[in-house]
Design a protein around this motif. Structure first.
Motif, PDB file in Angstrom:
ATOM      1  N   GLY A 206      -5.858 -95.937  -6.626  1.00  0.00           N
ATOM      2  CA  GLY A 206      -5.460 -95.898  -8.024  1.00  0.00           C
ATOM      3  C   GLY A 206      -4.182 -96.654  -8.294  1.00  0.00           C
ATOM      4  O   GLY A 206      -4.015 -97.254  -9.362  1.00  0.00           O
ATOM      5  N   ILE A 233     -10.401 -89.058 -10.386  1.00  0.00           N
ATOM      6  CA  ILE A 233     -10.299 -89.120 -11.847  1.00  0.00           C
ATOM      7  C   ILE A 233      -9.009 -89.824 -12.246  1.00  0.00           C
ATOM      8  O   ILE A 233      -9.010 -90.680 -13.154  1.00  0.00           O
ATOM      9  CB  ILE A 233     -10.351 -87.690 -12.437  1.00  0.00           C
ATOM     10  CG1 ILE A 233     -11.742 -87.083 -12.214  1.00  0.00           C
ATOM     11  CG2 ILE A 233      -9.994 -87.701 -13.916  1.00  0.00           C
ATOM     12  CD1 ILE A 233     -11.824 -85.602 -12.528  1.00  0.00           C
ATOM     13  N   HIS A 234      -7.924 -89.471 -11.581  1.00  0.00           N
ATOM     14  CA  HIS A 234      -6.647 -90.124 -11.895  1.00  0.00           C
ATOM     15  C   HIS A 234      -6.712 -91.621 -11.598  1.00  0.00           C
ATOM     16  O   HIS A 234      -6.214 -92.441 -12.373  1.00  0.00           O
ATOM     17  CB  HIS A 234      -5.511 -89.476 -11.096  1.00  0.00           C
ATOM     18  CG  HIS A 234      -4.157 -89.808 -11.614  1.00  0.00           C
ATOM     19  ND1 HIS A 234      -3.555 -89.116 -12.636  1.00  0.00           N
ATOM     20  CD2 HIS A 234      -3.282 -90.797 -11.274  1.00  0.00           C
ATOM     21  CE1 HIS A 234      -2.365 -89.636 -12.898  1.00  0.00           C
ATOM     22  NE2 HIS A 234      -2.179 -90.662 -12.082  1.00  0.00           N
ATOM     23  N   ALA A 236      -9.343 -93.476 -11.698  1.00  0.00           N
ATOM     24  CA  ALA A 236     -10.153 -94.116 -12.740  1.00  0.00           C
ATOM     25  C   ALA A 236      -9.296 -94.434 -13.957  1.00  0.00           C
ATOM     26  O   ALA A 236      -9.463 -95.478 -14.598  1.00  0.00           O
ATOM     27  CB  ALA A 236     -11.315 -93.202 -13.129  1.00  0.00           C
ATOM     28  N   GLY A 237      -8.362 -93.543 -14.284  1.00  0.00           N
ATOM     29  CA  GLY A 237      -7.448 -93.807 -15.379  1.00  0.00           C
ATOM     30  C   GLY A 237      -6.452 -94.905 -15.050  1.00  0.00           C
ATOM     31  O   GLY A 237      -6.178 -95.776 -15.874  1.00  0.00           O
ATOM     32  N   GLU A 238      -5.914 -94.855 -13.838  1.00  0.00           N
ATOM     33  CA  GLU A 238      -4.950 -95.875 -13.411  1.00  0.00           C
ATOM     34  C   GLU A 238      -5.566 -97.270 -13.475  1.00  0.00           C
ATOM     35  O   GLU A 238      -4.918 -98.230 -13.895  1.00  0.00           O
ATOM     36  CB  GLU A 238      -4.490 -95.592 -11.974  1.00  0.00           C
ATOM     37  CG  GLU A 238      -3.680 -94.315 -11.799  1.00  0.00           C
ATOM     38  CD  GLU A 238      -2.191 -94.541 -11.903  1.00  0.00           C
ATOM     39  OE1 GLU A 238      -1.781 -95.584 -12.456  1.00  0.00           O
ATOM     40  OE2 GLU A 238      -1.446 -93.677 -11.429  1.00  0.00           O
ATOM     41  N   LEU A 248     -16.715 -89.067 -17.225  1.00  0.00           N
ATOM     42  CA  LEU A 248     -15.535 -88.261 -17.525  1.00  0.00           C
ATOM     43  C   LEU A 248     -15.703 -87.484 -18.824  1.00  0.00           C
ATOM     44  O   LEU A 248     -15.276 -86.324 -18.926  1.00  0.00           O
ATOM     45  CB  LEU A 248     -14.298 -89.153 -17.601  1.00  0.00           C
ATOM     46  CG  LEU A 248     -13.933 -89.912 -16.319  1.00  0.00           C
ATOM     47  CD1 LEU A 248     -12.639 -90.692 -16.507  1.00  0.00           C
ATOM     48  CD2 LEU A 248     -13.810 -88.958 -15.139  1.00  0.00           C
ATOM     49  N   GLU A 264      -6.274 -83.797 -16.085  1.00  0.00           N
ATOM     50  CA  GLU A 264      -6.544 -85.110 -15.478  1.00  0.00           C
ATOM     51  C   GLU A 264      -7.584 -85.880 -16.289  1.00  0.00           C
ATOM     52  O   GLU A 264      -7.462 -87.099 -16.488  1.00  0.00           O
ATOM     53  CB  GLU A 264      -7.018 -84.953 -14.032  1.00  0.00           C
ATOM     54  CG  GLU A 264      -5.914 -84.659 -13.037  1.00  0.00           C
ATOM     55  CD  GLU A 264      -4.926 -85.794 -12.875  1.00  0.00           C
ATOM     56  OE1 GLU A 264      -5.164 -86.897 -13.410  1.00  0.00           O
ATOM     57  OE2 GLU A 264      -3.899 -85.595 -12.211  1.00  0.00           O
ATOM     58  N   TRP A 267      -5.973 -87.208 -19.501  1.00  0.00           N
ATOM     59  CA  TRP A 267      -5.087 -88.347 -19.229  1.00  0.00           C
ATOM     60  C   TRP A 267      -5.896 -89.603 -18.891  1.00  0.00           C
ATOM     61  O   TRP A 267      -5.633 -90.686 -19.428  1.00  0.00           O
ATOM     62  CB  TRP A 267      -4.132 -88.027 -18.075  1.00  0.00           C
ATOM     63  CG  TRP A 267      -3.209 -89.168 -17.791  1.00  0.00           C
ATOM     64  CD1 TRP A 267      -2.016 -89.445 -18.405  1.00  0.00           C
ATOM     65  CD2 TRP A 267      -3.422 -90.233 -16.852  1.00  0.00           C
ATOM     66  NE1 TRP A 267      -1.488 -90.607 -17.907  1.00  0.00           N
ATOM     67  CE2 TRP A 267      -2.320 -91.105 -16.959  1.00  0.00           C
ATOM     68  CE3 TRP A 267      -4.435 -90.531 -15.945  1.00  0.00           C
ATOM     69  CZ2 TRP A 267      -2.199 -92.261 -16.176  1.00  0.00           C
ATOM     70  CZ3 TRP A 267      -4.324 -91.680 -15.171  1.00  0.00           C
ATOM     71  CH2 TRP A 267      -3.218 -92.522 -15.284  1.00  0.00           C
ATOM     72  N   ALA A 268      -6.877 -89.463 -18.007  1.00  0.00           N
ATOM     73  CA  ALA A 268      -7.658 -90.626 -17.574  1.00  0.00           C
ATOM     74  C   ALA A 268      -8.390 -91.262 -18.749  1.00  0.00           C
ATOM     75  O   ALA A 268      -8.404 -92.492 -18.914  1.00  0.00           O
ATOM     76  CB  ALA A 268      -8.635 -90.236 -16.467  1.00  0.00           C
ATOM     77  N   GLN A 271      -6.329 -93.406 -20.954  1.00  0.00           N
ATOM     78  CA  GLN A 271      -6.009 -94.710 -20.374  1.00  0.00           C
ATOM     79  C   GLN A 271      -7.189 -95.676 -20.448  1.00  0.00           C
ATOM     80  O   GLN A 271      -7.001 -96.890 -20.499  1.00  0.00           O
ATOM     81  CB  GLN A 271      -5.592 -94.552 -18.900  1.00  0.00           C
ATOM     82  CG  GLN A 271      -4.435 -93.622 -18.663  1.00  0.00           C
ATOM     83  CD  GLN A 271      -3.180 -94.061 -19.377  1.00  0.00           C
ATOM     84  OE1 GLN A 271      -2.717 -95.189 -19.228  1.00  0.00           O
ATOM     85  NE2 GLN A 271      -2.609 -93.160 -20.179  1.00  0.00           N
TER      86      GLN A 271
END
Length: 392
Positions: A206, A233-234, A236-238, A248, A264, A267-268, A271
């Motif tokens: 990530g 999941i994080h 994927a957002g990053e 998601l 999470e 947030w993801a 993004q």
């Protein structure tokens, strides 16, 4: 006057810490923010005499306050606590300094990381704290030789250390690095059977800003191990993986009762952006009663709006020459096509031709034999309108 708004001095706070017969007044925590030179000197001298449990709880409280309020400046307390002998105090001090972005801390963290005689938790925390400095180095915000030194030491520790915890934190920090050796380390960690290593691999992927890890991340969005799933999941957002959006969204609707997972997912998705996310956030707000969490979702909505606006802007940034000019065209045709590009001196970029440009429609006009007639008609219409305005 409310006690939280009273002015206290460092000596009062130190005396309250020493006196274990009474609870430490929370209002005195504000005293440790933005210390003066004299206050730093006084606290440094008093620090070894403070009871151990008071030192531990003080740093934990200051870290929690700093996370809630970014105006609180407790870095000087953290620097003093780095010299402590208690591992828990040092780990908390490193946590307090995690966002400091002070290059003078790099030698301290490197020294702690390489000292095999101290607690592995301290060394792991030091390895973790070096990650943001690798990131700053990749952005050329610290000297290249300093970045090289950090990465070389991290690679050496990863290759030789006996502690899995330290090596995993090192790998996570190396995720920020563009060093040629890093991708193979991430693959090796990913395919290890231990979930802890897969978790670290997801974290590092990530942080890499490298889309080559998309398939790895997508494959773990619903991993049976919650920690691995959270990191996927994080990640994927990053990486802003649009391919993860539907999965998601489905998870947010099905598993919204798990608070950690819910945070999470929110947030993801903020993004990644795209259709359906805003509506999902509003549906989630209808299910949530906690004011603090509602604020988190509202902040995510603001971030989502920014993400969506940025995506629209990127879609509008079309390379006209790439669509119009082919390799087999001669230089004269190339020059004629380039003549249509309008440069805006203020923005230093292409002008209206790159805004919502449709190559098929443009080619229709290029091939149309009545091109000049179209302009003549436009000119006639403009002249008629001008004459009518003059008559008026």
């Amino acid at each position: 006057m409310d006690e939280y708004y009273q002015v206290h001095n460092i000596n009062e706070a130190i005396n309250a810490l020493i006196d274990e017969s009474k609870p430490f007044p929370p209002a005195l925590l504000y005293t440790f923010s933005d210390l003066s030179v004299d206050d730093i000197r006084i606290l440094r001298l008093a620090w070894p005499n403070l009871p151990l449990m008071r030192r531990r709880t003080l740093l934990e409280d200051l870290t929690e306050m700093a996370e809630r309020d970014n105006l609180m400046m407790f870095e000087e307390v953290g620097k003093i606590a780095l010299e402590d002998e208690d591992p828990d105090v040092i780990v908390s001090a490193i946590d307090l300094l995690f966002q400091a972005e002070d290059s003078r801390l790099i030698p301290i963290f490197l020294r702690l990381l390489q000292n095999v005689t101290i607690d592995e938790r301290v060394r792991a925390a030091a390895a973790n704290a070096l990650g943001p400095y690798v990131y700053l180095g990749e952005l050329e915000k610290i000297r290249p030789e300093l970045l090289q030194s950090i990465v070389e030491i991290l690679l050496k520790i990863y290759a030789n250390d006996v502690s899995d915890l330290v090596r995993r934190r090192v790998l996570e920090s190396l995720g920020y690095s563009s060093h040629a050796a890093v991708p193979e380390l991430l693959r090796a960690a990913y395919f290890r059977p231990e979930a802890t290593w897969q978790e670290s691999a997801m974290f590092a992927m990530g942080k890499s800003a490298d889309e080559q890890w998309q398939s790895f991340v997508l494959a773990n969005l619903e991993h049976e191990n919650l920690k691995v799933r959270l990191q996927a999941i994080h990640a994927a957002g990053e990486l802003a993986l649009f391919a993860a959006r539907q999965t998601l969204l489905h998870m947010l609707n099905q598993e919204y009762k798990n608070e950690e997972l819910r945070h999470e997912l929110v947030w993801a998705l903020s993004q990644i952006g795209g259709e359906g996310i805003e509506a999902a956030f509003y549906r989630l707000m209808d299910r949530i009663d906690d004011d603090e969490e509602l604020t988190i979702i509202e902040d995510a909505l603001d971030e989502l709006n920014f993400t969506n606006d940025k995506s629209i802007f990127e879609l509008m940034n079309v390379d006209i020459d790439a669509d119009l000019i082919h390799d087999d065209e001669n230089e004269e045709t190339r020059a004629e096509n380039e003549a249509f590009e309008v440069i805006d001196e203020e923005t230093d970029g292409t002008h209206f031709l790159s805004q919502g440009y449709d190559p098929d429609e443009w080619q229709h006009y290029v091939d149309d034999d009545d091109w000049d007639d179209d302009f003549d008609d436009l000119d006639d219409e403009d002249d008629d309108e001008f004459d009518e305005e003059e008559d008026a």
